[in-house]
Design a protein around this motif. Structure first.
Motif, PDB file in Angstrom:
ATOM      1  N   LEU A 131       0.672  -1.136  -0.067  1.00 16.93           N
ATOM      2  CA  LEU A 131      -0.068  -0.112  -0.003  1.00 16.93           C
ATOM      3  C   LEU A 131       0.708   1.300   0.214  1.00 16.93           C
ATOM      4  N   GLY A 132       1.974   1.083   0.636  1.00 15.52           N
ATOM      5  CA  GLY A 132       3.189   2.301   0.801  1.00 15.52           C
ATOM      6  C   GLY A 132       3.548   2.488  -0.725  1.00 15.52           C
ATOM      7  N   ARG A 133       3.887   1.532  -1.532  1.00 19.54           N
ATOM      8  CA  ARG A 133       4.400   1.668  -2.532  1.00 19.54           C
ATOM      9  C   ARG A 133       3.439   2.220  -3.764  1.00 19.54           C
ATOM     10  N   LEU A 134       2.157   1.870  -3.433  1.00 18.99           N
ATOM     11  CA  LEU A 134       1.096   2.337  -4.346  1.00 18.99           C
ATOM     12  C   LEU A 134       0.876   4.021  -4.033  1.00 18.99           C
ATOM     13  N   VAL A 135       0.947   4.198  -2.998  1.00 17.65           N
ATOM     14  CA  VAL A 135       1.195   5.749  -2.470  1.00 17.65           C
ATOM     15  C   VAL A 135       2.061   6.471  -3.055  1.00 17.65           C
ATOM     16  N   ARG A 136       3.466   5.846  -2.975  1.00 14.87           N
ATOM     17  CA  ARG A 136       4.494   6.486  -3.615  1.00 14.87           C
ATOM     18  C   ARG A 136       4.640   6.403  -5.012  1.00 14.87           C
ATOM     19  N   GLY A 137       3.606   5.441  -5.765  1.00 15.26           N
ATOM     20  CA  GLY A 137       3.913   5.291  -7.148  1.00 15.26           C
ATOM     21  C   GLY A 137       5.145   4.558  -7.442  1.00 15.26           C
ATOM     22  N   VAL A 138       5.548   3.542  -6.852  1.00 15.82           N
ATOM     23  CA  VAL A 138       6.573   2.717  -6.795  1.00 15.82           C
ATOM     24  C   VAL A 138       6.047   1.227  -7.140  1.00 15.82           C
ATOM     25  N   THR A 139       6.720   0.686  -7.984  1.00 17.14           N
ATOM     26  CA  THR A 139       6.175  -0.790  -8.508  1.00 17.14           C
ATOM     27  C   THR A 139       6.077  -1.646  -7.334  1.00 17.14           C
ATOM     28  N   GLY A 140       4.815  -2.050  -7.393  1.00 14.42           N
ATOM     29  CA  GLY A 140       4.524  -3.226  -6.210  1.00 14.42           C
ATOM     30  C   GLY A 140       3.352  -3.967  -6.621  1.00 14.42           C
ATOM     31  N   LEU A 141       2.590  -4.776  -5.733  1.00 21.45           N
ATOM     32  CA  LEU A 141       1.520  -5.546  -6.124  1.00 21.45           C
ATOM     33  C   LEU A 141       0.398  -4.545  -5.624  1.00 21.45           C
ATOM     34  N   ILE A 142      -0.455  -4.463  -6.596  1.00 14.06           N
ATOM     35  CA  ILE A 142      -1.793  -3.852  -6.461  1.00 14.06           C
ATOM     36  C   ILE A 142      -2.675  -4.658  -5.900  1.00 14.06           C
ATOM     37  N   PRO A 143      -3.757  -4.090  -4.997  1.00 14.11           N
ATOM     38  CA  PRO A 143      -4.730  -4.790  -4.417  1.00 14.11           C
ATOM     39  C   PRO A 143      -5.752  -5.372  -5.561  1.00 14.11           C
ATOM     40  N   CYS A 144      -6.090  -6.551  -5.538  1.00 16.71           N
ATOM     41  CA  CYS A 144      -6.629  -7.414  -6.717  1.00 16.71           C
ATOM     42  C   CYS A 144      -8.000  -6.800  -7.296  1.00 16.71           C
ATOM     43  N   THR A 145      -9.087  -6.364  -6.341  1.00 14.96           N
ATOM     44  CA  THR A 145     -10.201  -5.882  -6.908  1.00 14.96           C
ATOM     45  C   THR A 145     -10.099  -4.465  -7.464  1.00 14.96           C
ATOM     46  N   PRO A 146      -9.492  -3.563  -6.653  1.00 14.09           N
ATOM     47  CA  PRO A 146      -9.267  -2.313  -7.714  1.00 14.09           C
ATOM     48  C   PRO A 146      -8.386  -2.660  -8.893  1.00 14.09           C
ATOM     49  N   LEU A 147      -7.386  -3.328  -8.924  1.00 13.25           N
ATOM     50  CA  LEU A 147      -6.755  -3.493 -10.023  1.00 13.25           C
ATOM     51  C   LEU A 147      -7.729  -4.154 -11.179  1.00 13.25           C
ATOM     52  N   GLY A 148      -8.583  -4.867 -10.649  1.00 14.63           N
ATOM     53  CA  GLY A 148      -9.526  -5.620 -11.764  1.00 14.63           C
ATOM     54  C   GLY A 148     -10.336  -4.466 -12.234  1.00 14.63           C
ATOM     55  N   VAL A 149     -10.750  -3.494 -11.507  1.00 17.95           N
ATOM     56  CA  VAL A 149     -11.706  -2.378 -12.099  1.00 17.95           C
ATOM     57  C   VAL A 149     -10.835  -1.550 -13.030  1.00 17.95           C
ATOM     58  N   MET A 150      -9.520  -1.074 -12.849  1.00 19.99           N
ATOM     59  CA  MET A 150      -8.731  -0.655 -13.676  1.00 19.99           C
ATOM     60  C   MET A 150      -8.526  -1.446 -15.147  1.00 19.99           C
ATOM     61  N   ARG A 151      -8.181  -2.741 -14.910  1.00 20.99           N
ATOM     62  CA  ARG A 151      -8.317  -3.742 -16.011  1.00 20.99           C
ATOM     63  C   ARG A 151      -9.443  -3.566 -16.942  1.00 20.99           C
ATOM     64  N   LEU A 152     -10.835  -3.610 -16.157  1.00 19.19           N
ATOM     65  CA  LEU A 152     -12.125  -3.503 -16.870  1.00 19.19           C
ATOM     66  C   LEU A 152     -12.241  -2.456 -17.514  1.00 19.19           C
ATOM     67  N   ILE A 153     -11.905  -1.179 -17.039  1.00 21.20           N
ATOM     68  CA  ILE A 153     -11.872   0.044 -17.744  1.00 21.20           C
ATOM     69  C   ILE A 153     -10.901   0.257 -19.004  1.00 21.20           C
ATOM     70  N   GLY A 154      -9.846  -0.490 -18.682  1.00 20.34           N
ATOM     71  CA  GLY A 154      -8.954  -0.461 -19.935  1.00 20.34           C
ATOM     72  C   GLY A 154      -9.369  -1.322 -20.985  1.00 20.34           C
ATOM     73  N   HIS A 155     -10.086  -2.572 -20.645  1.00 22.27           N
ATOM     74  CA  HIS A 155     -10.406  -3.677 -21.701  1.00 22.27           C
ATOM     75  C   HIS A 155     -11.479  -2.790 -22.532  1.00 22.27           C
ATOM     76  N   TYR A 156     -12.507  -1.967 -21.885  1.00 21.40           N
ATOM     77  CA  TYR A 156     -13.438  -1.348 -22.637  1.00 21.40           C
ATOM     78  C   TYR A 156     -13.007  -0.007 -23.132  1.00 21.40           C
ATOM     79  N   GLY A 157     -11.775   0.300 -22.777  1.00 20.34           N
ATOM     80  CA  GLY A 157     -11.228   1.753 -23.546  1.00 20.34           C
ATOM     81  C   GLY A 157     -12.030   2.803 -22.893  1.00 20.34           C
ATOM     82  N   ILE A 158     -12.726   2.827 -21.587  1.00 18.48           N
ATOM     83  CA  ILE A 158     -13.532   3.824 -21.130  1.00 18.48           C
ATOM     84  C   ILE A 158     -12.455   5.078 -20.657  1.00 18.48           C
ATOM     85  N   PRO A 159     -12.446   6.171 -21.110  1.00 21.12           N
ATOM     86  CA  PRO A 159     -11.840   7.260 -20.724  1.00 21.12           C
ATOM     87  C   PRO A 159     -11.632   7.517 -19.516  1.00 21.12           C
TER      88      PRO A 159
END
Ligand code: NAP
Length: 292
Positions: A131-159
């Motif tokens: 979570l600290g890496r996420l706040v700092r914008g450093v590469t790490g493992l992102i919690p799976c449910t929010p990451l999944g929402v971002m991937r769904l946004i990306g899949h459908y090209g939602i701006p």
């Protein structure tokens, strides 16, 4: 209401997007020679729903060529013995990802157990390190449910750039990390984080081009909460007598929204796919696979 010109909203099909994500992961792994990558799950006590979920997820992992290991421990295990079992997984170079299935049976200190998992093996991305890496914008493992929402946004090209996003729910599992992801450089949304103390929720959510409901309150979001044409993501999964219910009143919302996730079949499958994505990423962070 005919605010989306009487059209039904586009269905944001999480099963389809998850399949696509898995196919890409499988192809990447195959191109890298099918390396041995292992996801270990610690299951303490017995819980039919958790076991069903683990079986389904591990079957998907197997299909990708990932290895899985399930460590079953008795519900009456001592805290020290559970911690020792997790330490062994942490020390095992053949194990690249560790998930401790929560909740743990009463009397066990979950934070003390999950806190033993180092960031690079923390597939859920919920330890302070990740979570600290996420706040700092450093590469790490992102919690799976929010990451999944971002991937769904990306899949459908939602701006997202310059768009207004409203997230309902401020947990560290979903709402808070999603706020960081949507407002990060690259996504560039302007994000409002609403919660149970937010007055007049509908006025706030009607600002949203992207609305994510992660409150665990069945049917909370209705047509009156929706800006015409908005993309709506239902994360809620509340067990009720009628089955698992989402936060979004799908039938009324689809009359107004431009796009909406079904539930089931929306954010849930994306979470599972992102567990697999994180397992592969964990192997990269540990040098088992080349860095991206
Ligand atoms: P949580 O820790 O209970 O947090 C719920 C959040 O929603 C809190 O911030 C709470 O506000 C807010 N909230 C509750 N009722 C509200 C209302 N009526 N109006 C506005 N805000 C409200 O829950 P969580 O772990 O984030 O999970 C949320 C939901 O997502 C649950 O149904 C859970 O089962 C589901 N979930 C689904 C997935 C998936 O894969 N789709 C994954 C994880 C969780 P306060 O902070 O003020 O209390």
């Amino acid at each position: 209401m005919t605010a989306n010109s009487g059209q039904q909203a586009l269905l944001l099909d999480g099963r389809e997007a998850a399949r696509s994500l898995r196919e890409n992961l499988g192809a990447t792994l195959a191109a890298e020679g099918g390396p041995d990558v292992t996801l270990a799950t610690v299951m303490v006590g017995e819980d039919e729903a958790s076991e069903r979920y683990i079986r389904m997820r591990d079957r998907q992992a197997d299909n990708l060529g990932l290895r899985t290991r399930l460590l079953r421990l008795p519900a009456d295990i001592a805290q020290a013995d559970l911690e020792e079992a997790v330490r062994e997984l942490v020390a095992d170079p053949e194990v690249h990802g560790i998930i401790v299935q929560l909740p743990l049976p009463g009397g066990l200190d979950a934070d003390a157990v999950t806190g033993l998992v180092p960031p690079e093996k923390d597939i859920d991305g919920l330890t302070e390190g990740n979570l600290g890496r996420l706040v700092r914008g450093v590469t790490g493992l992102i919690p799976c449910t929010p990451l999944g929402v971002m991937r769904l946004i990306g899949h459908y090209g939602i701006p997202t750039e310059g768009r207004r996003a409203v997230i309902v729910g401020r947990s560290t599992v979903v709402g808070l990390p999603l706020t960081l992801l949507l407002s990060a450089r690259g996504a560039d949304a302007t994000v409002t984080l609403a919660h149970s103390r937010t007055p007049d929720l509908a006025t706030v959510t009607r600002e949203a081009d992207i609305l994510v409901a992660a409150a665990g309150s069945p049917g909370l979001i209705t047509a009156e909460h929706i800006k015409p044409g908005a993309a709506v993501f239902d994360v809620g999964m509340t067990p009720t007598d009628a089955g698992i219910e989402g936060d979004v009143d799908f039938n009324s919302v689809q009359e107004v929204a431009g796009a909406v996730t079904p539930n089931p079949g929306g954010t849930g499958p994306m979470t599972v796919a992102c567990v697999l994505e994180n397992t592969v990423k964990a192997a990269r962070l540990q040098g088992r696979l080349p860095a991206e």
